[in-house]
Design a protein around this motif. Structure first.
Motif, PDB file in Angstrom:
ATOM      1  N   HIS A 551      34.436  21.999  10.357  1.00  0.00           N
ATOM      2  CA  HIS A 551      34.809  20.584  10.269  1.00  0.00           C
ATOM      3  C   HIS A 551      36.241  20.429   9.780  1.00  0.00           C
ATOM      4  CE1 HIS A 551      31.122  18.438  11.286  1.00  0.00           C
ATOM      5  NE2 HIS A 551      30.444  19.403  10.688  1.00  0.00           N
ATOM      6  N   MET A 552      36.735  21.386   8.981  1.00  0.00           N
ATOM      7  CA  MET A 552      38.104  21.316   8.485  1.00  0.00           C
ATOM      8  C   MET A 552      39.075  22.127   9.334  1.00  0.00           C
ATOM      9  SD  MET A 552      37.784  21.297   4.336  1.00  0.00           S
ATOM     10  CE  MET A 552      37.046  19.901   3.492  1.00  0.00           C
ATOM     11  N   GLY A 553      38.625  22.670  10.453  1.00  0.00           N
ATOM     12  CA  GLY A 553      39.518  23.309  11.395  1.00  0.00           C
ATOM     13  C   GLY A 553      39.924  24.724  11.063  1.00  0.00           C
ATOM     14  N   PHE A 554      39.147  25.449  10.254  1.00  0.00           N
ATOM     15  CA  PHE A 554      39.455  26.850   9.944  1.00  0.00           C
ATOM     16  C   PHE A 554      38.638  27.764  10.853  1.00  0.00           C
ATOM     17  CE2 PHE A 554      40.565  24.627   6.037  1.00  0.00           C
ATOM     18  CZ  PHE A 554      41.796  25.191   5.742  1.00  0.00           C
ATOM     19  N   GLU A 555      39.218  28.928  11.131  1.00  0.00           N
ATOM     20  CA  GLU A 555      38.564  29.855  12.038  1.00  0.00           C
ATOM     21  C   GLU A 555      37.226  30.329  11.490  1.00  0.00           C
ATOM     22  OE1 GLU A 555      41.275  32.993  12.725  1.00  0.00           O
ATOM     23  OE2 GLU A 555      42.804  31.753  13.680  1.00  0.00           O
ATOM     24  N   SER A 556      37.164  30.509  10.190  1.00  0.00           N
ATOM     25  CA  SER A 556      35.932  30.986   9.573  1.00  0.00           C
ATOM     26  C   SER A 556      35.941  30.600   8.102  1.00  0.00           C
ATOM     27  CB  SER A 556      35.806  32.515   9.716  1.00  0.00           C
ATOM     28  OG  SER A 556      36.867  33.149   9.010  1.00  0.00           O
ATOM     29  N   ALA A 557      34.795  30.786   7.468  1.00  0.00           N
ATOM     30  CA  ALA A 557      34.714  30.522   6.031  1.00  0.00           C
ATOM     31  C   ALA A 557      35.608  31.479   5.248  1.00  0.00           C
ATOM     32  CB  ALA A 557      33.260  30.628   5.567  1.00  0.00           C
ATOM     33  N   ILE A 592      42.039  16.490  15.895  1.00  0.00           N
ATOM     34  CA  ILE A 592      42.424  16.365  14.488  1.00  0.00           C
ATOM     35  C   ILE A 592      43.595  17.302  14.216  1.00  0.00           C
ATOM     36  CG2 ILE A 592      41.641  16.495  12.101  1.00  0.00           C
ATOM     37  CD1 ILE A 592      40.147  14.420  13.748  1.00  0.00           C
ATOM     38  N   GLN A 593      44.606  16.778  13.508  1.00  0.00           N
ATOM     39  CA  GLN A 593      45.685  17.630  13.010  1.00  0.00           C
ATOM     40  C   GLN A 593      45.504  17.795  11.499  1.00  0.00           C
ATOM     41  OE1 GLN A 593      49.846  16.336  12.232  1.00  0.00           O
ATOM     42  NE2 GLN A 593      50.398  17.744  13.874  1.00  0.00           N
ATOM     43  N   ARG A 594      45.506  19.057  11.053  1.00  0.00           N
ATOM     44  CA  ARG A 594      45.305  19.348   9.634  1.00  0.00           C
ATOM     45  C   ARG A 594      46.596  19.879   9.029  1.00  0.00           C
ATOM     46  NH1 ARG A 594      42.571  24.207   9.613  1.00  0.00           N
ATOM     47  NH2 ARG A 594      44.639  25.122   9.325  1.00  0.00           N
ATOM     48  N   GLN A 595      46.930  19.357   7.847  1.00  0.00           N
ATOM     49  CA  GLN A 595      48.061  19.864   7.083  1.00  0.00           C
ATOM     50  C   GLN A 595      47.549  20.333   5.724  1.00  0.00           C
ATOM     51  OE1 GLN A 595      51.338  17.118   6.823  1.00  0.00           O
ATOM     52  NE2 GLN A 595      52.244  17.915   8.691  1.00  0.00           N
ATOM     53  N   VAL A 596      48.044  21.486   5.287  1.00  0.00           N
ATOM     54  CA  VAL A 596      47.678  22.061   3.994  1.00  0.00           C
ATOM     55  C   VAL A 596      48.908  21.980   3.093  1.00  0.00           C
ATOM     56  CG1 VAL A 596      46.806  24.077   2.792  1.00  0.00           C
ATOM     57  CG2 VAL A 596      46.044  23.596   5.134  1.00  0.00           C
ATOM     58  N   ILE A 597      48.785  21.222   1.990  1.00  0.00           N
ATOM     59  CA  ILE A 597      49.929  20.965   1.114  1.00  0.00           C
ATOM     60  C   ILE A 597      49.592  21.463  -0.286  1.00  0.00           C
ATOM     61  CG2 ILE A 597      51.468  19.198   0.179  1.00  0.00           C
ATOM     62  CD1 ILE A 597      50.606  17.435   2.570  1.00  0.00           C
ATOM     63  N   PRO A 598      50.363  22.391  -0.844  1.00  0.00           N
ATOM     64  CA  PRO A 598      50.095  22.841  -2.212  1.00  0.00           C
ATOM     65  C   PRO A 598      50.485  21.769  -3.223  1.00  0.00           C
ATOM     66  CG  PRO A 598      52.081  23.870  -1.371  1.00  0.00           C
ATOM     67  CD  PRO A 598      51.496  23.102  -0.222  1.00  0.00           C
ATOM     68  N   VAL A 599      49.705  21.662  -4.295  1.00  0.00           N
ATOM     69  CA  VAL A 599      49.997  20.758  -5.407  1.00  0.00           C
ATOM     70  C   VAL A 599      50.439  21.615  -6.582  1.00  0.00           C
ATOM     71  CG1 VAL A 599      49.097  18.967  -6.919  1.00  0.00           C
ATOM     72  CG2 VAL A 599      48.275  19.127  -4.563  1.00  0.00           C
ATOM     73  N   SER A 600      51.682  21.461  -6.995  1.00  0.00           N
ATOM     74  CA  SER A 600      52.261  22.328  -8.018  1.00  0.00           C
ATOM     75  C   SER A 600      52.190  21.693  -9.389  1.00  0.00           C
ATOM     76  CB  SER A 600      53.728  22.647  -7.672  1.00  0.00           C
ATOM     77  OG  SER A 600      53.818  23.267  -6.405  1.00  0.00           O
ATOM     78  N   GLY A 601      52.102  22.565 -10.397  1.00  0.00           N
ATOM     79  CA  GLY A 601      52.109  22.116 -11.778  1.00  0.00           C
ATOM     80  C   GLY A 601      53.523  22.093 -12.343  1.00  0.00           C
ATOM     81  N   ALA A 602      53.622  21.927 -13.676  1.00  0.00           N
ATOM     82  CA  ALA A 602      54.933  21.855 -14.310  1.00  0.00           C
ATOM     83  C   ALA A 602      55.703  23.161 -14.181  1.00  0.00           C
ATOM     84  CB  ALA A 602      54.771  21.487 -15.790  1.00  0.00           C
TER      85      ALA A 602
END
Length: 866
Positions: A551-557, A592-602
């Motif tokens: 459902h999230m568009g990845f080849e496998s788990a 569906i187009q999926r984008q993966v965005i990292p969320v960075s800390g301080a």
């Protein structure tokens, strides 16, 4: 040409008009003009109900009949979803198609289904009242093309209407929720629920049933007769573990048999039963009645459920308040006030409002005649009065410094003065004879003081001290919560507004691999946000039935898990390119187009990952339809134009050179061939536009002299310029360097720009084509086409290069379709150049573009080869 203009009109309506009525009017005008149809009908079907937004006969609207030839033909088209063509004398064709038509005169008719994205929206049907003009297959093909374009526009208009209604429902829901929180009276809450229920789901009748012990009884109703209230029907929703909402059609559902007579008497065709739930407990049932059957979208169901949940909570709060009020009446007045104050202080309030409310409660429930609350942020600062009552407007600082306030802040515990005449410090209020002061503690340190004074001696007792101590505890919590609420509410409201307004699905996974956030739009990819939030990714991936990775568009788990493992390895996170995949939806494939965005800390290291999913299904469908339309136009126009060209050539060959009408034939043939070449140029432009956008355009680059191209264009367009009394002037010198271009395509660019200038140039004006050797910069030569026309507004200078774009309210000497400038932009950019519009200092516009110089282009090729 008429067909092309009609297609252009409909296409422009598709881009610019989202109002169904005006859109259908445009389609009707084009169909009536092209097919000479005096009888036009559009029917829209939502899966349950057929409606007729536009029906015209003899140029006037009319109400379509539910039976007869029209109805039978419409039902056939809707059932088969295939175009239909019948002539006046084709009764046998009617039998062959399996149509059972009434015995009425059969006119020539032509009909097509309206399909968008594989979904049936309705049908379009036209009749010819002229016996000499029966419809032909060519008419059906034209109507099919118009119907396909109109279906997309209708689908967009209906989507716009649904979104507008949703926004209105959400606004109404917010207003209703505000009303439900304004009172804790059970009667007022029930009245508000019933009066508001018809606004949000647009119901014509409302009945509210509430549980009373083991029974459920009618509590309120609206839009229904007194006979309904005298004998209310039994509910079908008796088990709250059932589907959250039941929608029943009175005439079709066997479960409605017992209520059918009642519903007919009340004028209702359908109803919905929605449970009022608090957690897993049922509080009652809200019944919504409708005059006509209707379909509910998922969004509408969610809004109705949200209203039902809010109504249940408001009713529960009102009932709890009533119960608490009855119990507290039997207790001491001070204990009741503390409970009430605790509830009042649980909401977000400002510090000033908290102090003011606490002081009022203290004055109401103690024998005090005056009081004040003082707050001190740190031990070295001067205490500040946060609330006061019964004192002069401004108490001097000395009064606070030399009073009971200073002693309590210093000691950190409560002090009582039964008789101020025996106290070391004077009272704050002149004439006060007793005092009570209690510190407001925060982390075992005094943060402030509440002081009460009375004009009676020994006015305060032990219960007053206990009450005031509990009140300060409430204040401390409320003041801390006020600051916390302010910060949380600001962030929450900002995030909630953003997430709810977004059309993209959002999933936030923290560093521990737990889904921390999922907005409602994740239903787009077939997931339930309530099932995702707070759950570890590992357990969700292990659920084969959920199939989260797909459902999230990845080849496998494993691929998804590997991506998340990088969150635990400092410095290992790599950029993940956007990915596009497809899912099977209820209405067909979803892209569906999926984008993966990292969320960075301080520290700059990833602390989570944000997954954003964009729905590109409609964009894909529109692009496919646009490409199909372009290919169809190119295919259908090339062959007849080639045939006409051959005919003109043959005409010249068969007419003797000395014939008296030879000059007329040559003149007519030349004009016709110029028109054909122009039309073929437009067809080629449309084809090249399609090829450029799909990356299939091939350029035949060779050294080319610009002056030769300009002279050819001027020679081609000189007759037209002479007719319009416009001069064509070339300032392209022979000292210019050669260009490395596809000569045919650049000649068409110049021809389109000059032709466009001719459309808007006034009589006795000049169109100038110029290029100078000094304009060569960074290997590109600048070319200008300047006119003396009305100019181009700044807001349209970029938009004019889009497909079918034109300046609103402006018409030139000749009508265009808005593709020439689009071709120019794509062709110039394919050569690596740029094109733009400037204002002509002498009035008018300058269409400027740049092209690569041959020497520079060849030098770069040699350098790359070396």
């Amino acid at each position: 040409m008429a067909e092309s203009r009609s297609l252009a009109v409909v296409s422009q309506a598709l881009q610019s008009d989202l109002h169904l009525e005006s859109l259908l009017r445009t389609v009707y005008e084009q169909v009536a003009r092209l097919l000479d149809a005096g009888h036009f009908l559009v029917a829209l079907y939502d899966g349950q109900q057929l409606r007729f937004p536009l029906a015209m006969r003899g140029g006037q609207p009319y109400p379509p009949a539910e039976t007869g030839v029209e109805a039978a033909l419409l039902q056939h088209i809707l059932r088969t979803q295939q175009p239909l063509l019948l002539s006046r004398t084709s009764r046998r064709d009617v039998g062959r198609l399996g149509l059972a038509l009434p015995d009425e005169p059969l006119s020539s008719c032509c009909g097509v289904p309206l399909l968008a994205g594989g979904r049936l929206l309705g049908a379009m049907l036209v009749f010819s009242d002229d016996p000499q003009r029966p419809f032909k297959p060519a008419d059906l093909r034209l109507l099919t093309t118009l119907g396909a374009t109109a279906a997309v526009a209708i689908d967009n208009a209906q989507l716009y209407d649904r979104q507008a209604r949703r926004a209105e429902q959400l606004a109404t829901l917010n207003r209703v929720m505000s009303l439900l929180t304004l009172t804790l009276s059970e009667d007022a809450v029930l009245d508000t629920v019933v009066s508001s229920a018809s606004l949000i789901p647009e119901a014509s009748g409302v009945a509210l049933y509430l549980c009373e012990g083991e029974a459920i009884k009618l509590a309120r109703y609206a839009g229904l007769s007194d006979a309904y209230a005298a004998s209310p029907p039994e509910l079908l929703l008796t088990d709250f573990r059932q589907e959250p909402a039941l929608y029943i059609l009175a005439e079709a559902d066997p479960r409605a048999a017992a209520q059918r007579d009642l519903l007919r008497r009340e004028g209702k065709s359908a109803w919905m039963e929605v449970p009022l739930l608090i957690g897993a407990s049922g509080l009652g049932v809200l019944v919504l009645y409708y005059q006509h059957p209707r379909r509910f979208s998922d969004t509408s169901i969610e809004i109705i459920r949200a209203f039902a949940n809010q109504a249940a909570q408001a009713i529960k709060n009102a009932r709890q308040y009533t119960t608490t009020d009855q119990a507290l009446e039997r207790r001491a007045e001070q204990m009741f006030a503390l409970a009430l104050l605790g509830r009042e202080l649980t909401g977000p309030m400002s510090p000033a409002a908290i102090c003011d409310l606490a002081l009022r409660r203290a004055l109401e429930l103690t024998p005090a005649t005056a009081g004040l609350i003082v707050l001190q942020r740190d031990p070295d600062s001067m205490p500040l009065i946060a609330a006061q009552a019964g004192y002069p407007a401004h108490l001097p600082d000395e009064a606070l410094r030399y009073s009971l306030v200073a002693d309590v802040l210093r000691a950190g515990h409560a002090l009582a003065v039964p008789d101020t005449r025996r106290a070391a410090l004077p009272p704050l209020l002149e004439g006060a004879q007793s005092q009570l002061a209690v510190p407001i503690m925060r982390q075992s340190e005094p943060w402030g003081v509440i002081v009460l004074e009375s004009d009676r001696r020994d006015a305060f007792h032990e219960e007053d001290l206990h009450f005031l101590t509990q009140l300060t505890n409430h204040m401390t919590i409320a003041l801390d919560n006020s600051s916390l609420f302010a910060r949380i509410a600001e962030g929450r409201d900002r995030l909630e507004v953003i997430l709810n307004a977004m059309t993209e699905a959002i999933v936030l996974v923290d560093r521990c691999g737990v889904i921390a956030l999922a907005n409602p739009r994740v239903r787009l990819i077939g997931l339930d946000p309530d099932r995702l939030i707070g759950q570890p990714i590992s357990s969700l991936l292990a659920d084969r039935q959920l199939d989260l990775a797909a459902h999230m568009g990845f080849e496998s788990a494993d691929h998804f898990a590997t991506l998340l493992d990088e969150l635990h390895t400092p410095g290992s996170w790599l950029h993940v390119a956007p990915a596009t995949y497809s899912l099977d939806g209820d209405d067909g494939a979803l892209f569906i187009q999926r984008q993966v965005i990292p969320v960075s800390g301080a520290d700059g290291e990833p602390v989570g990952v944000l997954l954003v999913f964009y729905d590109q299904t409609e964009e894909r469908e529109l692009m496919q339809m646009r490409d199909d339309l372009s290919r169809m136009i190119v295919h259908d126009l090339r062959s007849p134009l080639a045939a006409v060209t051959t005919g003109l050539k043959l005409l010249r060959e068969v007419v003797p050179a000395d014939a008296p009408y030879r000059a007329v034939v040559d003149s007519t043939a030349d004009a016709s061939q110029r028109a054909i070449r122009k039309l073929l140029s437009r067809v080629d432009s449309l084809l090249d536009i399609s090829r450029t956008e799909t990356g299939q355009l091939n350029l035949d680059l060779e050294p080319t002299e610009l002056a030769t191209l300009v002279d050819s264009v001027c020679m081609e367009l000189s007759p037209l310029a002479h007719e319009l009394d416009v001069r064509l002037h070339s300032e392209v010198g022979g000292d210019l360097p050669l260009l490395k271009v596809d000569a045919d395509k650049i000649e068409r660019v110049l021809q389109n720009l000059v032709d466009n200038a001719l459309k808007f140039s006034p009589a006795d004006s000049t169109i100038t084509i110029r290029a100078q050797a000094s304009s060569v910069a960074q290997g590109y030569l600048r070319v200008d086409v300047a006119d003396e026309g009305p100019g181009v507004p700044d807001e349209d200078k970029t938009r004019l290069f889009e497909r079918f774009a034109q300046i609103k309210g402006r018409r030139g000497a000749r009508r265009g379709i808005g593709l020439g400038l689009t071709y120019c932009k794509l062709a110039v950019e394919a050569h690596g150049g740029n094109i733009w519009i400037e204002d002509n200092p002498g009035g008018g516009s300058i269409f400027a573009f740049t092209l690569p110089v041959a020497e520079v282009a060849e030098g770069r090729v040699q350098q790359q080869a070396g």
